[in-house]
Design an enzyme around this catalytic site. Structure first.
Site, short mmCIF file in Angstrom:
data_model
loop_
_atom_site.label_atom_id
_atom_site.label_comp_id
_atom_site.label_asym_id
_atom_site.label_seq_id
_atom_site.Cartn_x
_atom_site.Cartn_y
_atom_site.Cartn_z
CG ASP A 248 14.93 27.83 53.39
OD1 ASP A 248 14.36 28.38 54.36
OD2 ASP A 248 14.78 28.27 52.10
NE ARG A 251 14.61 22.73 50.39
CZ ARG A 251 15.13 21.66 50.54
NH1 ARG A 251 15.60 21.66 52.06
NH2 ARG A 251 15.28 20.93 49.90
N GLY A 275 13.35 14.25 42.82
CA GLY A 275 14.05 15.17 43.03
C GLY A 275 14.76 15.05 44.21
CD GLU A 326 9.82 13.72 33.78
OE1 GLU A 326 9.31 14.87 34.16
OE2 GLU A 326 10.72 13.15 33.95
CD GLU A 343 12.48 22.57 47.76
OE1 GLU A 343 11.78 22.93 46.79
OE2 GLU A 343 13.62 22.77 47.84
CD GLU A 352 14.84 25.55 39.32
OE1 GLU A 352 16.00 25.74 39.71
OE2 GLU A 352 14.33 24.69 40.37
CB SER A 357 9.13 16.08 37.12
OG SER A 357 10.11 16.59 35.67
CG HIS A 556 16.13 28.46 48.92
ND1 HIS A 556 15.00 27.83 49.70
CD2 HIS A 556 16.21 28.08 47.75
CE1 HIS A 556 14.62 26.80 48.85
NE2 HIS A 556 15.55 26.95 47.86
#
Length: 619
Positions: A248, A251, A275, A326, A343, A352, A357, A556
């Site tokens: 992408d 992005r 992430g 966490e 992201e 999601e 988080s 995306h």
């Protein structure tokens, strides 16, 4: 599911004609034949309904054999008369239903109820049309028989009622009363359909969940519960999803642009990548001069990320941590970081629930002196869309399949949001911001929200609006880091600040993504620039942004389409207004429940029409 409510009292002359209609795949209510003789309450609410068990409005443990006994108990014990309150406030059918549900849900005291004026917000809120108690008999009770504005008021002397001036007037009045009675019967039938559908769905969900993201059924019929996190992290262990995100260009190049063009932020900074996936953002941060980067991911992709770091000889700068942000602790004695990059955005931005988080990481690890969040701000945008292609593909195509009617297959399409690319030509309004998220200050509880919107059709010709479309804009405010000044705080952007719209053919990767491992090109300072000006530019930083809307190069994330069961006939100047509600799905916290209430005011009209409600799941 789609629900229709009549125009509110202040936009419709006769409130007694207010109707509540349900439009769903279950079909219309059956019409009944009514006798022509004089009708009263007992003719259309049976004795069985009046004698059904009824719970007190104030004491949940008190059940009575009939409505009458329950109301007498509330009046004698709590000093509250439902009939007198409805008469004092001159409430119509829908307002009476809202009052009863308000008492059962919010539990006000009788003294608080005595001070009601009828102008409280709950009297117009559709939330209070849904029953608190299943099949509540009080919701079917007509407490009075008000005269409408076009009828003669009842005389003060019951022995001398107003007489019609002629036979024609009497016939018209009788027909009018018959129409009111028929409409009231239909109101109750439709309302009970709504109650039945909502309660049946809730009861089924409590008994057994459909096999899906949060549970599955074994061949023995036993519910094999799978928590949302396990399924979520398992899905991100697959290679294909990361290939889609990396490829992408909007992005990835936007993140690269922010990180690599702001080395004054990243030089000697401690960075947390929440992430991390393949670790691409961590690699950018290391390239931009970060002192150390902690790349955190709870999925199997963390193993790949660690090998990627090693292959790029950055193990001394990037540490991959397998686990939930966490729960993890930072190594090397670090308790805070200077920058958090992530992201986290999903379909419709919040799908999601990864933002939860990131906010938890912010509260646990971000420097209290004002660290940097990247991105720093996101806006959820809503527009009107003709949506002809989406409608044809998802609904119309089922109407004729090799000469057969398969339209039954399309009925559930309206219950779920559609993730698809919308052509810019199909957008027929300017966007409206329905949620502006400033990541530095927003709390997780604020991610469930309800916002008003107003969209004006800009189509130069008459058209049909088949959908609302949701997308989001993302902003990276640079701020600054300086030995003397510390970390510059990222202030919220004014709504007037535009987002960057990337068009097809734009040089997305120019001077951002060196090929073959070459060093980044060094920029030559402008002739005559002073050290003071350089420092001021450094402080000011640079704004990076991108849009996922129809006008931008597709991402995306695409766009999130909410198809309307009944398209809106519109022309230039038609205003569609209402409220947009979004919250986490109770069955799967990674999914979203969306409820859109809207009404249409055509150009030149003094007031909007009926309110329509549609409910969707983003999954």
């Amino acid at each position: 599911m789609s629900i229709r409510f009549a125009t509110p009292l202040d936009t419709q002359g006769d409130s007694d004609n207010a109707s509540l209609q349900l439009s769903s795949s279950s079909g219309d209510s059956e019409d009944n034949d009514y006798p022509e003789e004089d009708n009263n309450f007992d003719d259309w609410v049976s004795d069985q309904a009046l004698n059904r068990p009824c719970r007190s409005l104030f004491d949940e443990e008190k059940d009575f054999p009939s409505i009458d006994e329950a109301l007498r108990y509330d009046q004698s014990t709590h000093g509250f008369s439902l009939a007198e309150t409805c008469t004092r406030l001159n409430l119509d059918l829908h307002q009476r239903i809202r009052l009863i549900n308000y008492i059962r849900k919010d539990k006000p005291t009788p003294s608080q109820l005595s001070s009601l004026t009828g102008k409280e917000p709950f009297f117009t809120s559709d939330e209070y049309l849904l029953p608190v108690i299943e099949d509540d008999p009080l919701l079917q009770l007509d407490l009075d028989d008000d005269w409408s504005d076009d009828e003669s008021p009842p005389t003060a002397n019951p022995q001398q009622p107003n007489e019609p001036t002629d036979l024609a007037t009497a016939v018209r009045r009788i027909r009018h009363l018959e129409e009111k009675l028929s409409q009231a019967q239909k109101d109750l039938a439709d309302y009970r359909n709504i109650v039945s559908q909502k309660v049946d769905v809730a009861r089924f969900a409590e008994i057994v969940s459909e096999p899906g993201p949060s549970s599955s059924l074994t061949k023995d019929g036993v519910d094999d519960v799978r928590d949302d996190d396990s399924h979520y992290f398992q899905s991100y262990g697959e290679i294909d999803i990361h290939a889609v995100m990396i490829n992408d260009k909007v992005r990835t190049s936007s993140y690269a642009s922010f990180i690599l063009r702001n080395p004054h932020l990243f030089e000697n900074a401690i960075v947390l990548d929440v992430g991390c996936g393949t670790g691409i953002l961590s690699l950018f941060a290391a390239k931009s001069g970060a002192k150390h980067v902690y790349a955190v991911d709870a999925s199997d992709i963390a193993e790949k990320a660690e090998k990627i770091v090693q292959a790029n000889e950055l193990s001394d700068v990037i540490t991959v941590i397998r686990g939930k942000v966490e729960e993890i602790s930072l190594p090397d004695g670090n308790t805070h970081v200077d920058i958090i990059i992530s992201e986290w955005m999903g379909y419709a931005l919040l799908y999601e629930s990864m933002l939860d988080s990131v906010l938890r990481a912010r509260d646990r690890f971000l420097s209290p002196n004002g660290g940097i969040l990247a991105p720093s701000q996101c806006r959820m945008m809503l527009v009107l869309c003709e949506g002809n292609e989406t409608y044809k593909d998802r609904v119309g195509s089922w109407n004729d399949v090799y000469g057969f009617d398969l339209s039954e297959m399309a009925k559930e399409v309206y219950d779920n949001a559609i993730v698809d690319i919308v052509s810019p030509e199909s957008v027929v309004s300017s966007p409206c911001i329905i949620k502006d998220l400033h990541l530095r200050t927003i709390a997780p509880r604020q991610l469930d929200f309800k916002s008003p919107f107003s969209l004006t059709c800009t189509s130069p010709k008459r058209t049909k609006i088949h959908a609302f479309v949701l997308y989001f804009d993302t902003f990276f405010v640079a701020g600054h880091r300086d030995d003397d000044d510390g970390v510059g705080e990222q202030q919220p952007l004014d709504p007037s600040v535009p987002v960057t719209i990337v068009k097809e053919g734009d040089p997305l990767l120019a001077e951002i993504w060196p090929v073959g491992g070459k060093s980044l090109p060094k920029r030559r300072a402008s002739m005559g620039s002073s050290a003071w000006k350089a420092k001021e530019n450094k402080k000011k930083g640079k704004l990076t942004s991108f849009s996922t809307g129809p006008l931008s190069h597709p991402t995306h994330w695409k766009q999130t389409v909410f198809l309307l069961r009944e398209p809106i006939a519109a022309e230039e100047g038609t205003v569609v207004s209402g409220t947009f509600s979004c919250k986490k799905n109770e069955g799967n916290s990674r999914e979203l429940d969306v409820e859109i209430h809207y009404s249409v005011r055509h150009f030149g009209a003094s007031s909007p029409g009926e309110t329509v409600v549609q409910i969707y799941t983003v999954r």
